[in-house]
Design a protein around this motif. Structure first.
Motif, PDB file in Angstrom:
ATOM      1  N   VAL A  22       3.723  -1.184   3.756  1.00 13.48           N
ATOM      2  CA  VAL A  22       3.211   0.180   3.571  1.00 13.48           C
ATOM      3  C   VAL A  22       4.399   1.118   3.395  1.00 13.48           C
ATOM      4  O   VAL A  22       5.374   1.053   4.151  1.00 13.48           O
ATOM      5  CB  VAL A  22       2.364   0.637   4.773  1.00 13.48           C
ATOM      6  N   ALA A  23       4.309   2.000   2.401  1.00 12.94           N
ATOM      7  CA  ALA A  23       5.377   2.957   2.152  1.00 12.94           C
ATOM      8  C   ALA A  23       4.812   4.369   2.105  1.00 12.94           C
ATOM      9  O   ALA A  23       3.726   4.606   1.573  1.00 12.94           O
ATOM     10  CB  ALA A  23       6.081   2.645   0.832  1.00 12.94           C
ATOM     11  N   ALA A  24       5.552   5.317   2.668  1.00 14.92           N
ATOM     12  CA  ALA A  24       5.214   6.736   2.600  1.00 14.92           C
ATOM     13  C   ALA A  24       6.466   7.505   2.210  1.00 14.92           C
ATOM     14  O   ALA A  24       7.577   7.146   2.615  1.00 14.92           O
ATOM     15  CB  ALA A  24       4.688   7.239   3.946  1.00 14.92           C
TER      16      ALA A  24
ATOM     17  N   PRO B 179       1.806  11.587  12.980  1.00 11.63           N
ATOM     18  CA  PRO B 179       1.366  10.482  13.843  1.00 11.63           C
ATOM     19  C   PRO B 179       0.181   9.685  13.308  1.00 11.63           C
ATOM     20  O   PRO B 179       0.156   8.454  13.445  1.00 11.63           O
ATOM     21  CB  PRO B 179       1.012  11.196  15.153  1.00 11.63           C
ATOM     22  N   ARG B 180      -0.810  10.344  12.706  1.00  5.36           N
ATOM     23  CA  ARG B 180      -1.961   9.593  12.202  1.00  5.36           C
ATOM     24  C   ARG B 180      -1.553   8.675  11.058  1.00  5.36           C
ATOM     25  O   ARG B 180      -2.036   7.541  10.940  1.00  5.36           O
ATOM     26  CB  ARG B 180      -3.064  10.558  11.755  1.00  5.36           C
TER      27      ARG B 180
ATOM     28  N   ALA C  19      -0.295   3.181   9.094  1.00  6.06           N
ATOM     29  CA  ALA C  19       0.660   2.304   8.418  1.00  6.06           C
ATOM     30  C   ALA C  19       0.999   1.090   9.277  1.00  6.06           C
ATOM     31  O   ALA C  19       0.999  -0.053   8.797  1.00  6.06           O
ATOM     32  CB  ALA C  19       1.924   3.093   8.069  1.00  6.06           C
ATOM     33  N   ARG C  20       1.279   1.317  10.544  1.00  5.75           N
ATOM     34  CA  ARG C  20       1.636   0.212  11.425  1.00  5.75           C
ATOM     35  C   ARG C  20       0.465  -0.750  11.602  1.00  5.75           C
ATOM     36  O   ARG C  20       0.658  -1.972  11.641  1.00  5.75           O
ATOM     37  CB  ARG C  20       2.101   0.753  12.779  1.00  5.75           C
TER      38      ARG C  20
ATOM     39  N   ILE D 225       0.849  -1.183   0.000  1.00  2.00           N
ATOM     40  CA  ILE D 225       0.000   0.000   0.000  1.00  2.00           C
ATOM     41  C   ILE D 225       0.891   1.242   0.000  1.00  2.00           C
ATOM     42  O   ILE D 225       1.784   1.367   0.845  1.00  2.00           O
ATOM     43  CB  ILE D 225      -0.933   0.035   1.226  1.00  2.00           C
ATOM     44  N   LEU D 226       0.661   2.134  -0.941  1.00  5.55           N
ATOM     45  CA  LEU D 226       1.320   3.439  -0.975  1.00  5.55           C
ATOM     46  C   LEU D 226       0.454   4.406  -0.186  1.00  5.55           C
ATOM     47  O   LEU D 226      -0.728   4.578  -0.490  1.00  5.55           O
ATOM     48  CB  LEU D 226       1.479   3.927  -2.411  1.00  5.55           C
TER      49      LEU D 226
END
Length: 240
Positions: A68-70, A51-52, A57-58, A38-39
């Motif tokens: 998950v990548a940001a 934080p959100r 992601a976690r 998931i991007l």
């Protein structure tokens, strides 16, 4: 892609910061591999460690088994902002507070952001999918304007979840009609920064036959936590 830090979190998720050229990012991976990806994109000048975003992601990695990548978009997070960007942000905040039209300011700021950020997401996607612990298919969640362009030009994105969408550049409003992948669209009913009717009009414009609207009472940051699980279950239906 160069990993610059690594830590195993108490929920079993492996968190690694990386750089890819000038692009800084974070990758969260579950214990199982290979994992679908998931991007996760943010907006409003926020940091990839907002934080959100980190909590979502976690949760997606630990509870649903997703990688998950940001990344920080140009002018966001740790990346430098130009004087023009700072001026546009300040002018948009002033105009919104005064109840003045912001469309042209928004176009001048977000339009170039989409043009610059989407190629970076595609470059990041190339690097991520080359890792043995990550596999397709790929989902996208987050900023609507970037997500629309990415869903149109990137065939590896199989499903997307968008947030808000009251203000989207004209180019992306037209591109929305070309989207064919499954969509889930979140709308905060009382979000003063995203006009409700414009968001509803955008939802109506999406070309896909498989689209779902989730509307909740409250302002921009009041999205209920259960929508995080709804989003993950949406991806489970289309990525697994």
């Amino acid at each position: 892609m160069r990993f610059t830090s690594e830590q195993r979190l108490d929920d079993g998720v492996l968190e690694r910061e990386f750089t890819l050229g000038e692009i800084p990012g974070i990758l969260w991976t579950p214990g199982s591999a290979p994992a679908p990806l998931i991007l996760m994109a943010h907006n409003g000048g926020l940091h990839k460690r907002e934080p959100r975003l980190v909590a979502r992601a976690r949760h997606s990695a630990a509870e649903y088994g997703y990688a998950v990548a940001a990344i920080d978009h140009p002018g966001h997070g740790d990346r430098p902002r130009s004087a023009a960007d700072e001026q546009a942000r300040a002018e948009m905040r002033r105009a919104m507070a005064a109840g003045e039209p912001v469309d042209e300011i928004f176009e001048s700021f977000v339009g170039p952001l989409v043009d610059n950020a989407v190629p970076e997401w595609r470059t990041t996607l190339d690097a991520l999918l080359a890792l043995p612990e990550i596999a397709g298919p790929v989902g996208y969640t987050g900023m609507t304007a970037i997500g629309i362009r990415l869903a149109v030009v990137e065939p590896r994105v199989a499903a997307a979840g968008f947030f808000a969408g009251g203000y989207v550049p004209r180019a992306q409003r037209e591109e929305a009609r070309r989207i064919t992948i499954p969509l889930q669209f979140l709308l905060q009913w009382d979000d003063k920064g995203n006009p409700r009717q414009r968001a509803l009009d955008l939802f109506d414009a999406f070309g896909t036959k498989e689209k779902t609207l989730h509307a909740n009472a409250g302002g921009h940051a009041d999205t209920p936590w259960f929508e995080v699980d709804n989003g993950n279950r949406f991806f489970d239906r289309h990525l697994k």
